[in-house]
Design an enzyme around this catalytic site. Structure first.
Site, PDB file in Angstrom:
ATOM      1  N   ASN A   6       0.855  -1.178   0.000  1.00 26.96           N
ATOM      2  CA  ASN A   6       0.000   0.000   0.000  1.00 26.96           C
ATOM      3  C   ASN A   6       0.900   1.241   0.000  1.00 26.96           C
ATOM      4  O   ASN A   6       1.535   1.542   1.009  1.00 26.96           O
ATOM      5  CB  ASN A   6      -0.890  -0.039   1.254  1.00 26.96           C
ATOM      6  CG  ASN A   6      -1.751   1.193   1.407  1.00 26.96           C
ATOM      7  OD1 ASN A   6      -1.830   2.032   0.513  1.00 26.96           O
ATOM      8  ND2 ASN A   6      -2.410   1.308   2.559  1.00 26.96           N
ATOM      9  N   LYS A   8      -0.040   4.303  -0.238  1.00 31.12           N
ATOM     10  CA  LYS A   8      -0.711   5.470   0.344  1.00 31.12           C
ATOM     11  C   LYS A   8      -0.452   6.686  -0.573  1.00 31.12           C
ATOM     12  O   LYS A   8      -0.422   6.500  -1.799  1.00 31.12           O
ATOM     13  CB  LYS A   8      -0.246   5.696   1.782  1.00 31.12           C
ATOM     14  CG  LYS A   8      -0.344   4.393   2.584  1.00 31.12           C
ATOM     15  CD  LYS A   8      -0.051   4.507   4.042  1.00 31.12           C
ATOM     16  CE  LYS A   8      -0.154   3.120   4.676  1.00 31.12           C
ATOM     17  NZ  LYS A   8       0.017   3.123   6.118  1.00 31.12           N
ATOM     18  N   HIS A  89      -9.588   0.602   5.424  1.00 29.23           N
ATOM     19  CA  HIS A  89      -8.244   0.834   5.964  1.00 29.23           C
ATOM     20  C   HIS A  89      -8.328   1.805   7.146  1.00 29.23           C
ATOM     21  O   HIS A  89      -9.142   2.736   7.142  1.00 29.23           O
ATOM     22  CB  HIS A  89      -7.325   1.395   4.876  1.00 29.23           C
ATOM     23  CG  HIS A  89      -5.891   1.448   5.321  1.00 29.23           C
ATOM     24  ND1 HIS A  89      -5.407   2.478   6.082  1.00 29.23           N
ATOM     25  CD2 HIS A  89      -4.876   0.570   5.153  1.00 29.23           C
ATOM     26  CE1 HIS A  89      -4.123   2.241   6.357  1.00 29.23           C
ATOM     27  NE2 HIS A  89      -3.775   1.087   5.802  1.00 29.23           N
ATOM     28  N   GLU A  91      -6.629   4.261   8.082  1.00 29.69           N
ATOM     29  CA  GLU A  91      -6.480   5.693   7.810  1.00 29.69           C
ATOM     30  C   GLU A  91      -7.779   6.289   7.268  1.00 29.69           C
ATOM     31  O   GLU A  91      -8.082   7.454   7.505  1.00 29.69           O
ATOM     32  CB  GLU A  91      -5.286   5.936   6.869  1.00 29.69           C
ATOM     33  CG  GLU A  91      -3.972   5.789   7.634  1.00 29.69           C
ATOM     34  CD  GLU A  91      -2.823   5.214   6.847  1.00 29.69           C
ATOM     35  OE1 GLU A  91      -2.844   5.246   5.612  1.00 29.69           O
ATOM     36  OE2 GLU A  91      -1.884   4.698   7.496  1.00 29.69           O
ATOM     37  N   GLU A 158      -5.102  -5.398  10.749  1.00 28.01           N
ATOM     38  CA  GLU A 158      -4.096  -4.349  10.868  1.00 28.01           C
ATOM     39  C   GLU A 158      -4.338  -3.550  12.145  1.00 28.01           C
ATOM     40  O   GLU A 158      -5.125  -2.584  12.136  1.00 28.01           O
ATOM     41  CB  GLU A 158      -4.188  -3.396   9.668  1.00 28.01           C
ATOM     42  CG  GLU A 158      -3.913  -4.056   8.339  1.00 28.01           C
ATOM     43  CD  GLU A 158      -3.341  -3.054   7.361  1.00 28.01           C
ATOM     44  OE1 GLU A 158      -2.235  -3.280   6.880  1.00 28.01           O
ATOM     45  OE2 GLU A 158      -3.987  -2.031   7.118  1.00 28.01           O
ATOM     46  N   GLY A 164       2.503   2.027  10.619  1.00 32.25           N
ATOM     47  CA  GLY A 164       3.408   3.161  10.441  1.00 32.25           C
ATOM     48  C   GLY A 164       4.170   3.551  11.692  1.00 32.25           C
ATOM     49  O   GLY A 164       4.757   4.632  11.753  1.00 32.25           O
ATOM     50  N   SER A 194       3.601  -2.347  10.234  1.00 33.73           N
ATOM     51  CA  SER A 194       5.054  -2.337  10.412  1.00 33.73           C
ATOM     52  C   SER A 194       5.741  -3.646  10.018  1.00 33.73           C
ATOM     53  O   SER A 194       6.690  -4.079  10.681  1.00 33.73           O
ATOM     54  CB  SER A 194       5.423  -1.944  11.847  1.00 33.73           C
ATOM     55  OG  SER A 194       4.997  -0.624  12.102  1.00 33.73           O
TER      56      SER A 194
END
Ligand code: PGA
Length: 235
Positions: A6, A8, A89, A91, A158, A164, A194
């Site tokens: 991904n 991003k 996701h 985010e 996740e 991150g 990560s």
């Protein structure tokens, strides 16, 4: 094994073009068996020609086309040859404030159009600190309105606190959640958060893990290829 990347909001058309060429060459030379999916930024999708792997969309608006300023709909995605999408996701949930209701609507829409849906779930740190029961109860809510029997579903666990941050979940943490998810589900279950060269082997070796979704560590094609090579030793 499914190994996915991904990007991003990273990379440009030029850098993605060169990344894709190198990745295709690597896949062809090594004759890799893993399924590779890359989620580059929208702007790079029209020109990228993935060979030996898939390019998916990081997002999409649940409509064929229309008055949705700033959004990308089905027409634009199919025009780019995309049939794979990330939904849910963290985010999008936490930074862009998408509700479960909206996420479920998106899921239904892209399911209706036969997309492969990589659906992400995961708990924030304050829930993790309360223990596994709270974690599973939190994740359960992220399945509201989601058809978990959908044939083209890939699930990604996740944990938000691992994304991150450089702080991956331990294999024990991952197994505990994956085994619990596995009880009601047939689909592949990936881990994300990560993932890097130091931890990917141990994670991929777990029988509860069917692959990984990698953010930061996928940005350099050489690194991503190293993870693929490790996955190949395991399959
Ligand atoms: P990360 O991101 O690998 O940078 O933690 C994972 C993801 O957001 O899917």
């Amino acid at each position: 094994m499914i190994i996915s990347a991904n990007f991003k909001a990273n990379h440009t058309r030029k850098s993605v073009a060169s990344y894709f060429t190198q990745l295709s060459d690597f896949i062809a030379t090594k004759e890799t068996k893993s399924e590779i999916i890359v989620f580059p930024p929208f702007t790079t999708l029209p020109e990228t020609k993935p060979k030996g792997f898939k390019a998916g969309a990081q997002n999409g608006y649940p409509a064929e086309k229309g008055a949705y300023t700033g959004e990308i709909c089905l027409d634009q995605l199919t025009d780019c040859g995309v049939d794979t999408i990330l939904v849910g996701h963290s985010e999008r949930r936490h930074v862009l404030k998408e509700s479960q209701e909206f996420i479920a609507r998106k899921f239904e829409f892209f399911k209706r159009h036969n997309f492969t849906i990589l659906y992400c779930v995961g708990e924030p740190i304050e829930i993790r600190q309360k223990g596994i029961e709270s974690v599973m109860a939190y994740i359960e809510k992220q399945f509201e309105g989601i058809d978990t029997s959908y044939t083209n579903l890939v699930l990604a666990y996740e944990p938000v606190w691992a994304i991150g941050t450089g702080l991956s979940a331990t294999v024990d943490d991952i197994e505990e959640v994956h085994m619990s998810l596995r009880k009601g589900l047939e689909c592949p279950i990936l881990y994300g958060g990560s993932v890097n060269l130091a931890n990917c082997k141990e994670i991929l070796q777990s029988p509860s893990v069917d692959g990984v979704l990698i953010g930061g560590f996928s940005l350099q094609v050489e690194d991503f290829c190293k993870v693929i090579a490790i996955a190949e030793e395991i399959v």
